[in-house]
Structure formats: C-alpha cells, structure tokens
Design a protein around this motif. Sequence first.
Motif, PDB file in Angstrom:
ATOM      1  N   ALA A 404       1.035  -1.215  -0.137  1.00 26.90           N
ATOM      2  CA  ALA A 404      -0.158  -0.065   0.023  1.00 26.90           C
ATOM      3  C   ALA A 404       1.004   1.138  -0.050  1.00 26.90           C
ATOM      4  O   ALA A 404       0.583   2.309  -0.709  1.00 26.90           O
ATOM      5  CB  ALA A 404      -1.049   0.029   1.235  1.00 26.90           C
ATOM      6  N   VAL A 405       1.905   1.169   0.844  1.00 27.48           N
ATOM      7  CA  VAL A 405       2.646   2.369   1.016  1.00 27.48           C
ATOM      8  C   VAL A 405       3.538   2.821  -0.443  1.00 27.48           C
ATOM      9  O   VAL A 405       3.820   3.867  -0.803  1.00 27.48           O
ATOM     10  CB  VAL A 405       3.702   2.201   2.054  1.00 27.48           C
ATOM     11  N   ASN A 406       3.933   1.391  -0.921  1.00 27.79           N
ATOM     12  CA  ASN A 406       4.641   1.730  -2.066  1.00 27.79           C
ATOM     13  C   ASN A 406       3.883   2.156  -3.368  1.00 27.79           C
ATOM     14  O   ASN A 406       4.164   2.905  -4.112  1.00 27.79           O
ATOM     15  CB  ASN A 406       5.388   0.368  -2.496  1.00 27.79           C
ATOM     16  N   LEU A 407       2.455   1.866  -3.212  1.00 22.61           N
ATOM     17  CA  LEU A 407       1.580   2.282  -4.300  1.00 22.61           C
ATOM     18  C   LEU A 407       1.294   3.865  -3.971  1.00 22.61           C
ATOM     19  O   LEU A 407       1.543   4.568  -4.746  1.00 22.61           O
ATOM     20  CB  LEU A 407       0.085   1.762  -4.054  1.00 22.61           C
ATOM     21  N   LEU A 408       1.255   4.285  -2.701  1.00 16.91           N
ATOM     22  CA  LEU A 408       0.795   5.640  -2.624  1.00 16.91           C
ATOM     23  C   LEU A 408       2.115   6.636  -2.701  1.00 16.91           C
ATOM     24  O   LEU A 408       1.915   7.731  -3.007  1.00 16.91           O
ATOM     25  CB  LEU A 408       0.256   5.718  -1.264  1.00 16.91           C
ATOM     26  N   ARG A 409       3.263   6.140  -2.755  1.00 16.09           N
ATOM     27  CA  ARG A 409       4.460   6.966  -2.839  1.00 16.09           C
ATOM     28  C   ARG A 409       4.641   7.589  -4.357  1.00 16.09           C
ATOM     29  O   ARG A 409       5.343   8.680  -4.481  1.00 16.09           O
ATOM     30  CB  ARG A 409       5.772   6.326  -2.529  1.00 16.09           C
ATOM     31  N   GLY A 410       4.207   6.794  -5.030  1.00 17.81           N
ATOM     32  CA  GLY A 410       4.106   7.211  -6.667  1.00 17.81           C
ATOM     33  C   GLY A 410       2.964   7.196  -7.502  1.00 17.81           C
ATOM     34  O   GLY A 410       2.943   7.421  -8.602  1.00 17.81           O
ATOM     35  N   ASN A 411       1.933   7.213  -6.843  1.00 15.94           N
ATOM     36  CA  ASN A 411       0.590   6.958  -7.648  1.00 15.94           C
ATOM     37  C   ASN A 411      -0.425   7.588  -6.751  1.00 15.94           C
ATOM     38  O   ASN A 411      -0.818   7.379  -5.637  1.00 15.94           O
ATOM     39  CB  ASN A 411       0.324   5.549  -7.999  1.00 15.94           C
ATOM     40  N   ASP A 412      -1.360   8.250  -7.244  1.00 11.84           N
ATOM     41  CA  ASP A 412      -2.418   9.345  -6.520  1.00 11.84           C
ATOM     42  C   ASP A 412      -3.717   8.676  -7.043  1.00 11.84           C
ATOM     43  O   ASP A 412      -4.863   9.254  -6.718  1.00 11.84           O
ATOM     44  CB  ASP A 412      -2.140  10.725  -6.828  1.00 11.84           C
ATOM     45  N   ASP A 413      -3.721   7.558  -7.786  1.00  6.41           N
ATOM     46  CA  ASP A 413      -5.268   6.849  -8.195  1.00  6.41           C
ATOM     47  C   ASP A 413      -6.196   6.810  -7.173  1.00  6.41           C
ATOM     48  O   ASP A 413      -7.462   7.039  -7.016  1.00  6.41           O
ATOM     49  CB  ASP A 413      -5.091   5.661  -8.934  1.00  6.41           C
ATOM     50  N   ALA A 414      -5.505   6.302  -5.871  1.00  2.00           N
ATOM     51  CA  ALA A 414      -6.461   5.771  -4.534  1.00  2.00           C
ATOM     52  C   ALA A 414      -6.833   7.247  -3.896  1.00  2.00           C
ATOM     53  O   ALA A 414      -7.665   7.227  -3.097  1.00  2.00           O
ATOM     54  CB  ALA A 414      -5.637   5.192  -3.698  1.00  2.00           C
ATOM     55  N   ALA A 415      -6.315   8.476  -4.447  1.00  2.00           N
ATOM     56  CA  ALA A 415      -6.788   9.733  -3.722  1.00  2.00           C
ATOM     57  C   ALA A 415      -7.613  10.514  -4.431  1.00  2.00           C
ATOM     58  O   ALA A 415      -7.683  11.682  -4.473  1.00  2.00           O
ATOM     59  CB  ALA A 415      -5.541  10.381  -3.424  1.00  2.00           C
ATOM     60  N   THR A 416      -8.134  10.047  -5.484  1.00  3.69           N
ATOM     61  CA  THR A 416      -9.042  10.709  -6.613  1.00  3.69           C
ATOM     62  C   THR A 416     -10.544  10.611  -6.248  1.00  3.69           C
ATOM     63  O   THR A 416     -11.062   9.686  -5.490  1.00  3.69           O
ATOM     64  CB  THR A 416      -8.978  10.496  -8.002  1.00  3.69           C
ATOM     65  N   GLY A 417     -11.338  11.707  -6.553  1.00  4.05           N
ATOM     66  CA  GLY A 417     -12.849  11.459  -6.541  1.00  4.05           C
ATOM     67  C   GLY A 417     -13.433  10.949  -7.642  1.00  4.05           C
ATOM     68  O   GLY A 417     -12.518  10.766  -8.848  1.00  4.05           O
ATOM     69  N   THR A 418     -14.614  10.908  -7.932  1.00  2.98           N
ATOM     70  CA  THR A 418     -14.965  10.248  -9.189  1.00  2.98           C
ATOM     71  C   THR A 418     -15.039  11.220 -10.439  1.00  2.98           C
ATOM     72  O   THR A 418     -15.106  10.811 -11.567  1.00  2.98           O
ATOM     73  CB  THR A 418     -16.911  10.109  -9.084  1.00  2.98           C
ATOM     74  N   ASP A 419     -14.661  12.630 -10.067  1.00  2.00           N
ATOM     75  CA  ASP A 419     -14.320  13.387 -11.271  1.00  2.00           C
ATOM     76  C   ASP A 419     -12.840  13.566 -11.679  1.00  2.00           C
ATOM     77  O   ASP A 419     -12.242  14.058 -12.431  1.00  2.00           O
ATOM     78  CB  ASP A 419     -14.713  14.697 -10.798  1.00  2.00           C
ATOM     79  N   GLY A 420     -12.013  12.663 -10.694  1.00  2.00           N
ATOM     80  CA  GLY A 420     -10.557  12.585 -11.123  1.00  2.00           C
ATOM     81  C   GLY A 420      -9.671  13.892 -10.383  1.00  2.00           C
ATOM     82  O   GLY A 420      -8.518  13.730 -10.334  1.00  2.00           O
ATOM     83  N   ALA A 421     -10.380  14.442  -9.556  1.00  2.00           N
ATOM     84  CA  ALA A 421      -9.713  15.397  -8.798  1.00  2.00           C
ATOM     85  C   ALA A 421      -9.036  14.917  -7.809  1.00  2.00           C
ATOM     86  O   ALA A 421      -9.433  13.901  -6.924  1.00  2.00           O
ATOM     87  CB  ALA A 421     -10.928  16.657  -8.240  1.00  2.00           C
TER      88      ALA A 421
END
Length: 449
Positions: A404-421
């Motif tokens: 999970a940490v390795n995903l979040l250090r380089g990827n922001d997909d899990a922090a997006t809303g349904t509009d991609g913000a």
Amino acid sequence: MRIRVVLAVLSVLAVLVTAGCASAVDGRAFAGRQVSAGLDPVFVRDNDGSDDDRLAAAVLRDLEGWWAGQFPTIAGGERFVPPRGYFSVDSARPGPPPPCTESTDEVEGNAFYCPRADVIAYDRAALIPVLREEFGDSAVVVVLAHEFGHAIQQRLEDVVTTSASLGSGAPTILSEGQADCYAGSFLRAVHEGQTPDLRTGDAGIDAAMSALITFRDPVGTDAADDRAHGNAFDRVASFQDGYSDGVGTCAQMTLQNRSFTQQAFATLSDAQSGGNLPLPDLLRAMGTDLDRFFGGLVRAQGGQWTPPTISQGGDGCGQGAVGLCDGAINADEGLDRIHDSIGDYASGTLLASRYALAALAALGRPTTGPEAGRSALCLAGAYTADVGAPGSDFSLSPGDLDEAVNLLRGNDDAATGTDGAVTDATAYARIADFRRGVDGGAQPCLELR
C-alpha cells in the motif's frame, strides 16, 4: 493478502536490534528536488573534499546546530554535546578503518553511529553517491539524521532522563523507529528553512521518505530478528510522526504507545507466494470482504447500501487504473500492471478506495472534488485496519502494508474523487491520509474537510 484461516495480529512485539542502516530491497524510487548545501568538510576525518563530503558536512553541521536547541527540551535542560567525531570512508580502497570496525569493507554501502567511540561514519564511495543518484540529496539528509538520532539516544541514556530515554534494554525496533522519528523532525526544520546550510521542498521530503521505504526490512523479516529496522509502513509512520509533531513526540515513544506492524510469514506457502493472491482471486474474494466492511459502515450511519459490481476491461472512469461510475467499479489494464509490479494489496488499496467512494455516495456525501478523494483514501486505510476482524475473509500478509505504501508513494489514483480531482499531490500527504484511517478508523475519514 491471504485467505483467512487464522486471525492475523497486526501489532507484533518489538525486538532488540542494533543501530545502523538496513540493506536496500527491491524498488526504485524517484529523485526529489535537490537539497541546496555545501560546506567545507575539514572537520570530517579522512574526507576527500568532494561534493559528496561537502553535502555530508553540511548535514552534520546543521544537525549539531539544530540539536543544540532541541536537546535541552527533551533532556531536562541538559546541554547538547556533539559527537566526538565524523569519519568519511572510501570502501572501494584499502585504508585505515574508522572506529568500531576492523576494515573499510565493514562500512560498504552503509552509515552508522558507534556508541562506544561516540562517532558517526559513512561510506562516501558506495552510499552517499548512490543515495543522491537514486533519490536526491535529501536522502543523504535523512540517513545521517537517522544515525544522529542514535547519538541523541545515547546522550539521553547518559543524562538519565527517564521520561525521554529508551534505556539500555529497549527493543531496537523501537530504537530504530525513534531514530526515524527524530530524522522526520529534522527534515521538517530543513523544509521550513530553519537550518543555515540545508534547504529542500516538498519533493525532497517525498524523496527522503522514499529512501526510508526502500531501506525497509525485507518482507517477512521476523520482528524478533536482531537486525530488524521495521517495514516500510512502520518506518514512514515514525518519520511522519516526527515531522508533524516534533522531537517531544519522538522522545516519548514506548512499547505501550507504539505498535509495530512487522511480522514474519506464517506459513511456507505464504512465504513462497510472497503473500500475494492472483488478481482474479483477489477481486472475487475481496469484493465480499469490502461489502462486509463498507456495508456495515453505511448501515451504521443510517444509510442504505447496494454493493457495486466489479469488472475488468473498462477505462477506469477517468480515475486512474480503477474507477467508480454508475454504481460499478471498472478496472483497466493498469490494475494488472500495479498488481504484478507492486503486489496484491497495492491493487487491493485501489479497490478499497473506490468502494469507499460508493459508501460516500450511499451516505449522501460528495464523491467529487479533492476532499472526496482524501476521504476515500482514508477509508481505504480504515478498511485495511479492519482486515482480519471477525467475519473477514482475509488476513494481511507481511508485505501488504508495504505494498500500500509503495503504491501511494508514486501513484495518486487512490486519492481521486469520481471526477478525477485529487488534493494529495505529494506522497507524504497520501500516506498520511491512509494512515489516518489505519490508526483512527472510519470516523476521522468522514470528518475530513
């Protein structure tokens, strides 16, 4: 993850390990903004005057000055006394070894603090330039600040400040966590311009944190191993606590107020698979478990819950590799790449964040805008902490939190809303929001503004 047979316990006993840096494990990070620094290294023994030694000298001198102000606040007013010496070692050439070693080979690719001689030594040939190339100059700052943290621990023992000293018998995973915490506090000072020679920005903080992630213990290391430093989640947690709360919080770390998530593999088959389920198996089984958690959350809040369907071959709905749209979760081929390159709980974290958006929608809360993305990521953390609870089909494998940490250090997909913000533009912020859910459960996630 693993199909649940025996309930997994996330908090494990901290154990005795020695000071010094761990070996790097697989996983290349990203170089951050460079630290602006450079100081005549005349006070560093055996230096060669190189840029690497000049950077290390600037770090060490700023650490001395900063700790002169910080140490009395945690040591009952005692004055700070700097270490007796610093040694630059060229591990690629024979030469006089630094104190506490018998040859320069023992320092290869490493840095250490030796309490017996009260010195810090580092390898200018196979450590400093590698850190700078892989992560940026801020990685040098965090590594030397960590070793300086061990010098602080020794001084606290010497002045017998029982409220801040770990004591000579403290488990070393706690000692290492505290040193990471002290390093985080110092990096905050660097970031805020409180040091005369060092400067860095947000990218430099992410890179420093990423170096700690990469220098985590190998997955499956037993917490009873006397060389353990902590997994990626634990190391980042300690760093962030120091960064956000300062040295006073670090000094008060104990086994009573600190839980460590590091654990060994429970079975041979789990070790052989690395604790990873094939993606189709993960999607089928995890959907049921996510329904258990998020359905229960929505109903407890007075809402009505209809679990979303999960399908592959979609376009991610503009939210990255996995998206929620029209009540369904769609995953594109990017999820396969994440699963294969990082591990099953990297893809699981993404999936949990989209279920979290479905739960927000069911509760009549916004699913668009940056704050929705923060809440979704936080709720993914709350779900993670609940995995293995009664009724859950899973338990976490030793590497899942690191994935999970390795995903979040380089990827922001899990922090997006349904509009991609997305608001969490830095790895630091993403991991902090995920940790908020892991540590505090769902309620703080629903209160994010």
